[in-house]
Design a protein around this motif. Structure first.
Motif, PDB file in Angstrom:
ATOM      1  N   CYS A   1       0.838  -1.204   0.000  1.00  0.00           N
ATOM      2  CA  CYS A   1       0.000   0.000   0.000  1.00  0.00           C
ATOM      3  C   CYS A   1       0.872   1.252   0.000  1.00  0.00           C
ATOM      4  CB  CYS A   1      -0.913   0.016   1.223  1.00  0.00           C
ATOM      5  SG  CYS A   1      -2.084  -1.355   1.244  1.00  0.00           S
ATOM      6  N   VAL A   2       0.409   2.284  -0.697  1.00  0.00           N
ATOM      7  CA  VAL A   2       1.122   3.556  -0.776  1.00  0.00           C
ATOM      8  C   VAL A   2       1.171   4.214   0.597  1.00  0.00           C
ATOM      9  CG1 VAL A   2       1.056   5.895  -1.767  1.00  0.00           C
ATOM     10  CG2 VAL A   2       0.500   3.906  -3.196  1.00  0.00           C
ATOM     11  N   ILE A   3       2.325   4.761   0.937  1.00  0.00           N
ATOM     12  CA  ILE A   3       2.491   5.554   2.155  1.00  0.00           C
ATOM     13  C   ILE A   3       2.549   7.008   1.721  1.00  0.00           C
ATOM     14  CG2 ILE A   3       3.943   6.055   4.152  1.00  0.00           C
ATOM     15  CD1 ILE A   3       5.156   3.222   3.739  1.00  0.00           C
ATOM     16  N   GLU A   4       1.675   7.804   2.261  1.00  0.00           N
ATOM     17  CA  GLU A   4       1.639   9.223   1.908  1.00  0.00           C
ATOM     18  C   GLU A   4       2.993   9.856   2.231  1.00  0.00           C
ATOM     19  OE1 GLU A   4      -0.648  13.042   3.617  1.00  0.00           O
ATOM     20  OE2 GLU A   4      -1.941  11.371   3.078  1.00  0.00           O
ATOM     21  N   ASP A   5       3.602  10.493   1.228  1.00  0.00           N
ATOM     22  CA  ASP A   5       4.931  11.075   1.422  1.00  0.00           C
ATOM     23  C   ASP A   5       4.981  12.488   0.867  1.00  0.00           C
ATOM     24  OD1 ASP A   5       7.628  11.578   1.802  1.00  0.00           O
ATOM     25  OD2 ASP A   5       8.237  10.511  -0.006  1.00  0.00           O
ATOM     26  N   HIS A   6       4.847  13.435   1.756  1.00  0.00           N
ATOM     27  CA  HIS A   6       5.005  14.832   1.384  1.00  0.00           C
ATOM     28  C   HIS A   6       6.115  15.475   2.207  1.00  0.00           C
ATOM     29  CE1 HIS A   6       1.474  14.852  -1.195  1.00  0.00           C
ATOM     30  NE2 HIS A   6       0.884  14.131  -0.274  1.00  0.00           N
ATOM     31  N   GLY A   7       6.908  14.633   2.901  1.00  0.00           N
ATOM     32  CA  GLY A   7       7.986  15.146   3.741  1.00  0.00           C
ATOM     33  C   GLY A   7       7.466  15.886   4.963  1.00  0.00           C
ATOM     34  N   LEU A   8       6.251  15.567   5.379  1.00  0.00           N
ATOM     35  CA  LEU A   8       5.603  16.258   6.494  1.00  0.00           C
ATOM     36  C   LEU A   8       5.610  15.382   7.746  1.00  0.00           C
ATOM     37  CD1 LEU A   8       2.514  17.593   4.521  1.00  0.00           C
ATOM     38  CD2 LEU A   8       4.546  18.883   5.204  1.00  0.00           C
ATOM     39  N   PRO A   9       5.388  15.998   8.899  1.00  0.00           N
ATOM     40  CA  PRO A   9       5.351  15.216  10.130  1.00  0.00           C
ATOM     41  C   PRO A   9       4.098  14.356  10.271  1.00  0.00           C
ATOM     42  CG  PRO A   9       5.026  17.546  10.613  1.00  0.00           C
ATOM     43  CD  PRO A   9       5.338  17.438   9.153  1.00  0.00           C
ATOM     44  N   GLU A  10       3.049  14.661   9.534  1.00  0.00           N
ATOM     45  CA  GLU A  10       1.810  13.892   9.584  1.00  0.00           C
ATOM     46  C   GLU A  10       1.196  13.880   8.191  1.00  0.00           C
ATOM     47  OE1 GLU A  10      -0.343  11.867  10.550  1.00  0.00           O
ATOM     48  OE2 GLU A  10       0.420  11.471  12.535  1.00  0.00           O
ATOM     49  N   THR A  11       0.091  13.180   8.055  1.00  0.00           N
ATOM     50  CA  THR A  11      -0.587  13.146   6.768  1.00  0.00           C
ATOM     51  C   THR A  11      -1.072  14.558   6.417  1.00  0.00           C
ATOM     52  OG1 THR A  11      -2.708  12.639   7.788  1.00  0.00           O
ATOM     53  CG2 THR A  11      -1.335  10.770   7.132  1.00  0.00           C
ATOM     54  N   VAL A  12      -1.275  14.806   5.153  1.00  0.00           N
ATOM     55  CA  VAL A  12      -1.651  16.144   4.684  1.00  0.00           C
ATOM     56  C   VAL A  12      -2.901  16.668   5.396  1.00  0.00           C
ATOM     57  CG1 VAL A  12      -2.539  17.430   2.693  1.00  0.00           C
ATOM     58  CG2 VAL A  12      -0.546  15.972   2.433  1.00  0.00           C
ATOM     59  N   MET A  13      -3.893  15.822   5.572  1.00  0.00           N
ATOM     60  CA  MET A  13      -5.149  16.290   6.148  1.00  0.00           C
ATOM     61  C   MET A  13      -4.998  16.723   7.602  1.00  0.00           C
ATOM     62  SD  MET A  13      -7.036  16.373   3.572  1.00  0.00           S
ATOM     63  CE  MET A  13      -8.648  16.718   4.224  1.00  0.00           C
ATOM     64  N   LEU A  14      -4.155  16.057   8.367  1.00  0.00           N
ATOM     65  CA  LEU A  14      -3.911  16.497   9.744  1.00  0.00           C
ATOM     66  C   LEU A  14      -2.978  17.699   9.770  1.00  0.00           C
ATOM     67  CD1 LEU A  14      -3.578  13.135  11.669  1.00  0.00           C
ATOM     68  CD2 LEU A  14      -5.331  14.877  11.976  1.00  0.00           C
ATOM     69  N   TRP A  15      -1.925  17.631   9.014  1.00  0.00           N
ATOM     70  CA  TRP A  15      -0.953  18.722   8.979  1.00  0.00           C
ATOM     71  C   TRP A  15      -1.613  20.004   8.452  1.00  0.00           C
ATOM     72  CZ3 TRP A  15       0.725  21.527   4.764  1.00  0.00           C
ATOM     73  CH2 TRP A  15       1.806  22.373   4.999  1.00  0.00           C
ATOM     74  N   GLY A  16      -2.388  19.865   7.388  1.00  0.00           N
ATOM     75  CA  GLY A  16      -2.967  21.027   6.739  1.00  0.00           C
ATOM     76  C   GLY A  16      -4.007  21.752   7.565  1.00  0.00           C
ATOM     77  N   GLU A  17      -4.715  21.046   8.424  1.00  0.00           N
ATOM     78  CA  GLU A  17      -5.761  21.678   9.223  1.00  0.00           C
ATOM     79  C   GLU A  17      -5.189  22.496  10.368  1.00  0.00           C
ATOM     80  OE1 GLU A  17      -9.100  23.229  10.547  1.00  0.00           O
ATOM     81  OE2 GLU A  17      -8.886  22.164   8.667  1.00  0.00           O
ATOM     82  N   ALA A  18      -4.053  22.077  10.893  1.00  0.00           N
ATOM     83  CA  ALA A  18      -3.472  22.775  12.045  1.00  0.00           C
ATOM     84  C   ALA A  18      -2.967  24.155  11.638  1.00  0.00           C
ATOM     85  CB  ALA A  18      -2.334  21.951  12.637  1.00  0.00           C
ATOM     86  N   ARG A  19      -3.385  25.168  12.377  1.00  0.00           N
ATOM     87  CA  ARG A  19      -2.879  26.520  12.120  1.00  0.00           C
ATOM     88  C   ARG A  19      -1.366  26.535  12.320  1.00  0.00           C
ATOM     89  NH1 ARG A  19      -7.464  30.332  11.620  1.00  0.00           N
ATOM     90  NH2 ARG A  19      -9.143  28.825  11.541  1.00  0.00           N
ATOM     91  N   ARG A  20      -0.914  25.794  13.317  1.00  0.00           N
ATOM     92  CA  ARG A  20       0.514  25.570  13.581  1.00  0.00           C
ATOM     93  C   ARG A  20       0.650  24.129  14.029  1.00  0.00           C
ATOM     94  NH1 ARG A  20       4.272  29.689  14.474  1.00  0.00           N
ATOM     95  NH2 ARG A  20       5.666  27.939  14.262  1.00  0.00           N
ATOM     96  N   LEU A  21       1.692  23.448  13.583  1.00  0.00           N
ATOM     97  CA  LEU A  21       1.995  22.106  14.059  1.00  0.00           C
ATOM     98  C   LEU A  21       3.456  22.101  14.482  1.00  0.00           C
ATOM     99  CD1 LEU A  21       0.796  18.724  12.953  1.00  0.00           C
ATOM    100  CD2 LEU A  21       3.241  19.042  13.241  1.00  0.00           C
ATOM    101  N   PHE A  22       3.680  21.905  15.765  1.00  0.00           N
ATOM    102  CA  PHE A  22       5.031  21.889  16.316  1.00  0.00           C
ATOM    103  C   PHE A  22       5.495  20.445  16.473  1.00  0.00           C
ATOM    104  CE2 PHE A  22       3.006  25.756  17.857  1.00  0.00           C
ATOM    105  CZ  PHE A  22       3.956  26.715  17.531  1.00  0.00           C
ATOM    106  N   VAL A  23       6.744  20.174  16.087  1.00  0.00           N
ATOM    107  CA  VAL A  23       7.343  18.864  16.288  1.00  0.00           C
ATOM    108  C   VAL A  23       8.409  19.022  17.363  1.00  0.00           C
ATOM    109  CG1 VAL A  23       8.630  16.966  15.235  1.00  0.00           C
ATOM    110  CG2 VAL A  23       6.891  18.181  13.904  1.00  0.00           C
ATOM    111  N   ILE A  24       8.278  18.245  18.430  1.00  0.00           N
ATOM    112  CA  ILE A  24       9.172  18.334  19.574  1.00  0.00           C
ATOM    113  C   ILE A  24       9.940  17.022  19.692  1.00  0.00           C
ATOM    114  CG2 ILE A  24       9.321  18.731  22.075  1.00  0.00           C
ATOM    115  CD1 ILE A  24       7.994  21.059  20.430  1.00  0.00           C
TER     116      ILE A  24
END
Length: 186
Positions: free
Chosen positions: A139-162
């Motif tokens: 199965c394809v793994i979503e790969d946009h070089g992001l910390p989460e999938t596009v739909m979760l990452w895109g909705e957050a006004r800010r997403l901090f990775v700690i």
């Protein structure tokens, strides 16, 4: 813009063995930042799954979500490469309600800051001949070089990775989200 007073907090914290202590720390940080925290309760333990009880819990949770002015979602991987499924559902509901959402994700190393890397670590991943990442089932793994999938990452006004030694209890991301939310609410 509506003023932000109440803040929904979602994440895997409800499942921690020291959930009450952790919730008290979260509550104190929110109150200090000027927000009234709405911290979800854990469903009561059941001896074999009472469907009526589960539906009542769901209805009460949905009513709580509607009361929130904004949300901070802890997307720290929990029981796999992705966030707690209930937190993800709640993030979607809040987005659908038009509530501003901020998020954070705790990991133990910088390598885990990308979604594909976490899938690879836990489930395995291979790059196929066309340059697409796939899991062990093909199965394809979503790969946009992001910390989460596009739909979760895109909705957050800010997403901090700690990066932290204690991903399930570190509240640095919550503190950063509260600061960003304070600026948003001005």
């Amino acid at each position: 813009m509506r003023p932000v007073r109440s803040l929904w907090l979602a994440g895997p914290e409800a499942w921690l063995p020291d959930t009450e202590t952790h919730a008290a720390r979260q509550r104190a940080l929110c109150l200090e930042a000027g927000f009234e925290p709405l911290i979800p309760a854990v469903p009561p333990p059941s001896q074999g799954g009472d469907e009526l009880e589960a539906r009542q819990f769901y209805a009460a949770r949905m009513a709580q979500l509607r009361q929130a002015d904004a949300a901070v979602i802890n997307l720290t991987p929990f029981r796999g490469p992705s966030a707690d499924t209930a937190a993800v559902f709640e993030a979607g509901v809040l987005a659908g309600l038009g509530k501003p959402t901020f998020a954070y994700l705790n990991v133990t190393s910088e390598v885990q800051a990308e979604y594909v890397a976490r899938v690879d670590t836990i489930l395995g991943a291979t790059l196929d001949e066309t340059g697409v990442w796939r899991d062990g089932d093909g199965c394809v793994i979503e790969d946009h070089g992001l910390p989460e999938t596009v739909m979760l990452w895109g909705e957050a006004r800010r997403l901090f990775v700690i990066v932290t030694a204690d991903p399930l209890r570190d509240l640095t991301g919550l503190e950063l989200c509260l600061q960003a939310l304070a600026l948003y609410a001005e």
